[in-house]
Scaffold this motif. Structure first.
Motif, PDB file in Angstrom:
ATOM      1  N   SER A  77     -65.158 -41.411  45.271  1.00 42.71           N
ATOM      2  CA  SER A  77     -66.097 -42.330  45.931  1.00 42.71           C
ATOM      3  C   SER A  77     -66.707 -41.678  47.174  1.00 42.71           C
ATOM      4  N   GLN A  78     -65.912 -40.920  47.907  1.00 43.20           N
ATOM      5  CA  GLN A  78     -66.421 -40.241  49.095  1.00 43.20           C
ATOM      6  C   GLN A  78     -67.449 -39.187  48.723  1.00 43.20           C
ATOM      7  N   LYS A  79     -67.172 -38.434  47.665  1.00 40.62           N
ATOM      8  CA  LYS A  79     -68.110 -37.394  47.236  1.00 40.62           C
ATOM      9  C   LYS A  79     -69.398 -37.988  46.679  1.00 40.62           C
ATOM     10  N   LYS A  80     -69.302 -39.116  46.011  1.00 40.30           N
ATOM     11  CA  LYS A  80     -70.517 -39.776  45.518  1.00 40.30           C
ATOM     12  C   LYS A  80     -71.411 -40.203  46.683  1.00 40.30           C
ATOM     13  N   ALA A  81     -70.827 -40.785  47.714  1.00 47.63           N
ATOM     14  CA  ALA A  81     -71.608 -41.213  48.884  1.00 47.63           C
ATOM     15  C   ALA A  81     -72.228 -40.009  49.584  1.00 47.63           C
ATOM     16  N   ARG A  82     -71.453 -38.948  49.770  1.00 45.56           N
ATOM     17  CA  ARG A  82     -71.947 -37.733  50.432  1.00 45.56           C
ATOM     18  C   ARG A  82     -73.079 -37.089  49.628  1.00 45.56           C
ATOM     19  N   THR A  83     -72.906 -37.020  48.310  1.00 42.15           N
ATOM     20  CA  THR A  83     -73.939 -36.438  47.456  1.00 42.15           C
ATOM     21  C   THR A  83     -75.252 -37.191  47.625  1.00 42.15           C
TER      22      THR A  83
ATOM     23  N   ASP B 141     -79.743 -40.553  44.303  1.00 42.19           N
ATOM     24  CA  ASP B 141     -78.541 -41.119  43.716  1.00 42.19           C
ATOM     25  C   ASP B 141     -77.780 -40.031  42.965  1.00 42.19           C
ATOM     26  N   SER B 142     -76.461 -40.141  42.946  1.00 42.14           N
ATOM     27  CA  SER B 142     -75.643 -39.103  42.310  1.00 42.14           C
ATOM     28  C   SER B 142     -75.948 -38.962  40.817  1.00 42.14           C
TER      29      SER B 142
ATOM     30  N   SER C 234     -71.508 -35.075  40.404  1.00 37.28           N
ATOM     31  CA  SER C 234     -72.748 -35.229  39.644  1.00 37.28           C
ATOM     32  C   SER C 234     -72.613 -36.270  38.543  1.00 37.28           C
ATOM     33  N   PHE C 235     -72.081 -37.427  38.901  1.00 27.88           N
ATOM     34  CA  PHE C 235     -72.111 -38.553  37.972  1.00 27.88           C
ATOM     35  C   PHE C 235     -72.327 -39.840  38.759  1.00 27.88           C
ATOM     36  N   GLY C 236     -72.734 -40.876  38.057  1.00 27.91           N
ATOM     37  CA  GLY C 236     -73.213 -42.095  38.688  1.00 27.91           C
ATOM     38  C   GLY C 236     -72.200 -42.836  39.538  1.00 27.91           C
ATOM     39  N   GLY C 237     -72.727 -43.526  40.535  1.00 24.74           N
ATOM     40  CA  GLY C 237     -71.916 -44.342  41.431  1.00 24.74           C
ATOM     41  C   GLY C 237     -72.221 -44.089  42.894  1.00 24.74           C
TER      42      GLY C 237
END
Length: 132
Positions: A52-58, A65-66, A91-94
């Motif tokens: 979740s942290q990496k998705k937000a950072r990306t 959007d990731s 590199s996937f959704g969320g």
């Protein structure tokens, strides 16, 4: 981004996850990708914290959007292995980039723990809470 916005988004994300009977982690970062808020619902796998942290950072670091980031970061994409930069991305959704009414990037939200489609849906509900 104000802390009150982050809290509002957390609450909206949790309500949507509960409505869908899902357990997720929610990470919210500011425009510099620094943590603003985080919540791990009881029973969510521990691995979802980092995701979740990496998705937000990306989302915030690349201002997309990731799920869109995945279109350029896959093996045949223009920037394969880009997710290995910046301390690790995904590199996937969320992951959803958060913008103010005038289109300025103000942060990112990442949701992990369910399917990519459900993670995206929960993140969108939370992001929409900014404009409500």
């Amino acid at each position: 981004m104000k802390m009150s916005f982050a809290q509002t988004m957390l609450q909206a994300a949790v309500q949507e996850a509960e409505r869908l009977n899902l357990k997720v982690c929610i990470s919210i970062v500011d425009m510099a990708a620094w943590p603003m808020a985080f919540l791990r619902m009881d029973g969510t796998p521990l691995g979802s914290i980092d995701v979740s942290q990496k998705k937000a950072r990306t989302a915030v670091l690349f201002q997309m959007d990731s799920a869109d980031f995945a279109k350029i970061a896959h093996p045949d994409g223009q920037a394969y292995s880009l997710e290995n930069t910046n301390g690790g991305l995904t590199s996937f959704g969320g992951g959803i980039v958060l913008k103010s009414a005038d289109g300025t990037v103000i942060g990112g939200i990442g949701v992990s723990g369910a399917s990519s489609e459900d993670d995206v849906a929960i993140a969108r509900v939370a992001a929409n809470a900014l404009t409500s």
